[in-house]
Design an enzyme around this catalytic site. Structure first.
Site, PDB file in Angstrom:
ATOM      1  CD  GLU A 168      -3.003  -0.985   2.310  1.00 56.00           C
ATOM      2  OE1 GLU A 168      -2.932  -0.046   3.115  1.00 56.00           O
ATOM      3  OE2 GLU A 168      -3.939  -1.796   2.298  1.00 56.00           O
ATOM      4  CD  GLU A 367      -3.293  -5.815   4.049  1.00 57.19           C
ATOM      5  OE1 GLU A 367      -4.121  -5.003   4.508  1.00 57.19           O
ATOM      6  OE2 GLU A 367      -2.073  -5.598   4.034  1.00 57.19           O
TER       7      GLU A 367
HETATM    8  C1  BGP Z   1      -4.159  -1.994   5.564  1.00 54.15           C
HETATM    9  C2  BGP Z   1      -2.736  -2.193   6.002  1.00 54.15           C
HETATM   10  C3  BGP Z   1      -2.561  -2.996   7.212  1.00 54.15           C
HETATM   11  C4  BGP Z   1      -3.697  -3.060   8.186  1.00 54.15           C
HETATM   12  C5  BGP Z   1      -5.084  -2.975   7.539  1.00 54.15           C
HETATM   13  C6  BGP Z   1      -6.239  -2.717   8.466  1.00 54.15           C
HETATM   14  O1  BGP Z   1      -4.310  -0.718   5.035  1.00 54.15           O
HETATM   15  O2  BGP Z   1      -1.943  -2.759   4.992  1.00 54.15           O
HETATM   16  O3  BGP Z   1      -1.318  -2.683   7.766  1.00 54.15           O
HETATM   17  O4  BGP Z   1      -3.472  -2.406   9.327  1.00 54.15           O
HETATM   18  O5  BGP Z   1      -5.131  -2.018   6.534  1.00 54.15           O
HETATM   19  O6  BGP Z   1      -6.411  -1.362   8.730  1.00 54.15           O
HETATM   20  P1  BGP Z   1      -6.311  -0.748  10.169  1.00 54.15           P
HETATM   21  O7  BGP Z   1      -5.240  -1.457  10.865  1.00 54.15           O
HETATM   22  O8  BGP Z   1      -6.003   0.693   9.975  1.00 54.15           O
HETATM   23  O9  BGP Z   1      -7.654  -0.939  10.792  1.00 54.15           O
END
Ligand code: BGP
Length: 462
Positions: A168, A367
């Site tokens: 990302e 993800e």
């Molecule tokens: C994505 C990232 C992760 C993770 C996930 C969930 O953007 O790659 O690192 O954290 O989101 O989001 P968050 O942790 O902000 O709830």
């Protein structure tokens, strides 16, 4: 379980995480500091309940047990990241042998348990010393990253066959240089563009290094968070707004990574507003040679967009939001804990776009997941009954399955994430795992979804 949705043979079932979010041991094993360690030491109040990155989920010490749990729930692949500041404290120079030893042990343990390691080189975690030199604004930092990448290929490339340059990459641009949710908390459009540009140069140079080293059966890719932009209506003004959002947030990385060049329209907008980055002769060729073999797609939420209601303040810092407003569609389904819309069909739309406009590049869902607060309230008979997570995954998988049936080249599905982890500024507020982690004792326990995914992976469908 009878199987209605069968996935192609060899489908990758697994999950993803990142070093800073699970390893802990932030001040141990010879690790240097990264921007998260530093920012937390300066402004702990920015982090939910003031929980910082120092111990997170303790994977550094509990990795063996964790890999056993992964195996138990049917993982055949797992994406992790290497911490640059652990491997090369300070970001440049000597490799930390304790870190080499740790990553060797993790990789070997995964392989011994038939779980293929997918390794990502950069997940938001700039070594502090390099940030002090300017971070991604500095071309020298780009060079330091390439040396780090080469070091990783050389150290682990005999066993790791799937590599990713960045996770990302737009998030540090947004968080660190536009919207104030990552260090260094700069708000400056032009600097944001420079950071984005240097990230792609770094990516492309790492791809080149990878091909030069020539890892047998190796593939190199990038992980992008793609947020399809849906216009409020078919009115030309709304369509235009959605196109802007798509250019800024998706195509800014997708086009250079997969097609080897920036969209001309994006360049024109930035030129018109005097936001173009500093470039060097030869960069275009570097980008051309940086096309990926494989694309990881992170998908959480769509972006709904409408034409702006008001003209932007001409004295405010340049922002992508000068060109569109976010649209709150009535009746949208929300994950209220994270404030993100849930729209399962988005996964299908992304895949069809890749098929039609990006050469049907080999891809996978790298993800997808649902963060929920206070999951303890769902404990029955000692186990978190996370039926909402099962529904969430199942409905997304159905759309992915449809895209595959229609010929898209998707090879797997990784959940965010395996076990509850530290979510940056949200720390342990929202939990995402198949497996829960007690923040105090670090004890792991299966949630209901862990048993469910085990069956799905064993049956290669549901
Ligand atoms: C994505 C990232 C992760 C993770 C996930 C969930 O953007 O790659 O690192 O954290 O989101 O989001 P968050 O942790 O902000 O709830």
């Amino acid at each position: 379980m009878s199987v209605t949705y069968k996935f192609p043979e060899g489908f990758w079932w697994g999950s993803a995480t990142s070093a800073t979010q699970i390893e802990g041991a932030a001040n141990e094993g010879g690790k240097g500091k990264n921007i998260w360690d530093f920012w937390y030491s300066q402004e702990p109040n920015r982090f939910f309940n003031e929980v910082g990155p120092e111990s997170t989920s303790n994977f550094y010490y509990q990795y063996k047990e964790d890999i056993q749990l992964m195996k138990e729930i049917g993982h055949n692949s797992f994406r992790m990241s290497i911490s640059w500041s652990r491997l090369i404290p300070g970001g440049r120079g000597k490799v930390n042998e304790e870190a080499v030893d740790f990553y060797n042990r993790v990789i070997d343990e995964l392989i011994a348990n038939d779980i293929e390691p997918f390794v990502n080189l950069y997940h938001f975690d700039m070594p502090l010393e390099l940030q002090n030199e300017g971070g991604w604004e500095s071309r020298e930092v780009v060079d330091a990253y390439v040396v780090y990448a080469e070091e990783c290929f050389r150290l682990f490339g005999d066993r790791v066959k799937k590599w990713f340059t960045f996770n990302e990459p737009i998030v540090p641009v947004e968080g660190g240089y536009l919207y104030d949710f990552h260090y260094p908390n700069v708000v400056d459009g032009r600097r944001a563009v420079q950071v984005a540009y240097h990230t792609i140069v770094a990516h492309a140079k790492a791809v080149h290094a990878f091909r030069t080293i020539n890892i047998q059966d190796g593939k190199i890719g990038i992980i992008l968070n793609l947020t399809p932009s849906y216009p409020r209506s078919q009115h030309p003004a709304d369509l235009k707004a959605a196109n802007f959002a798509d250019l800024f947030f998706n195509r800014s990385f997708l086009d250079p990574a997969v097609l080897g060049e920036y969209p001309q329209e994006l360049i024109e907008i930035l030129r018109e507003h005097s936001q173009l980055p500093v470039t060097e002769p030869g960069d275009k060729d570097i980008l051309k040679a940086g096309k990926v073999d494989i694309l990881g797609v992170n998908y959480y939420q769509p972006r709904r967009v409408k034409a702006k209601d008001h003209l932007p303040n001409p004295y405010s810092p340049f922002m992508p939001d000068w060109f569109f407003d976010n649209y709150e569609m009535p009746g949208r389904k929300m994950n209220k804990y994270r404030g993100w819309e849930i729209y399962e069909k988005g996964i299908y739309d992304i895949m069809m776009n890749l098929k039609e406009n990006y050469g049907n590049i080999e891809s996978f869902i790298s993800e997808n997941g649902m963060g929920v607060e206070n999951e303890e309230r769902f404990i029955r008979d000692g186990e978190i009954q996370d039926d909402y997570r099962i529904d969430f995954i199942r409905e997304h998988l159905k759309w992915l399955h449809k895209a595959i049936e229609e010929g898209c080249n998707a090879k797997g599905y990784h959940l965010w994430t395996f076990m509850d982890n530290w979510s940056w500024m949200n720390a342990y507020k929202n939990r995402y795992g198949f497996i829960s982690v007690d923040v105090e004792t670090k004890k792991r326990a299966f949630k209901k979804s862990a048993y469910w995914i085990k069956e799905v992976s064993q049956n290669n469908g549901f």
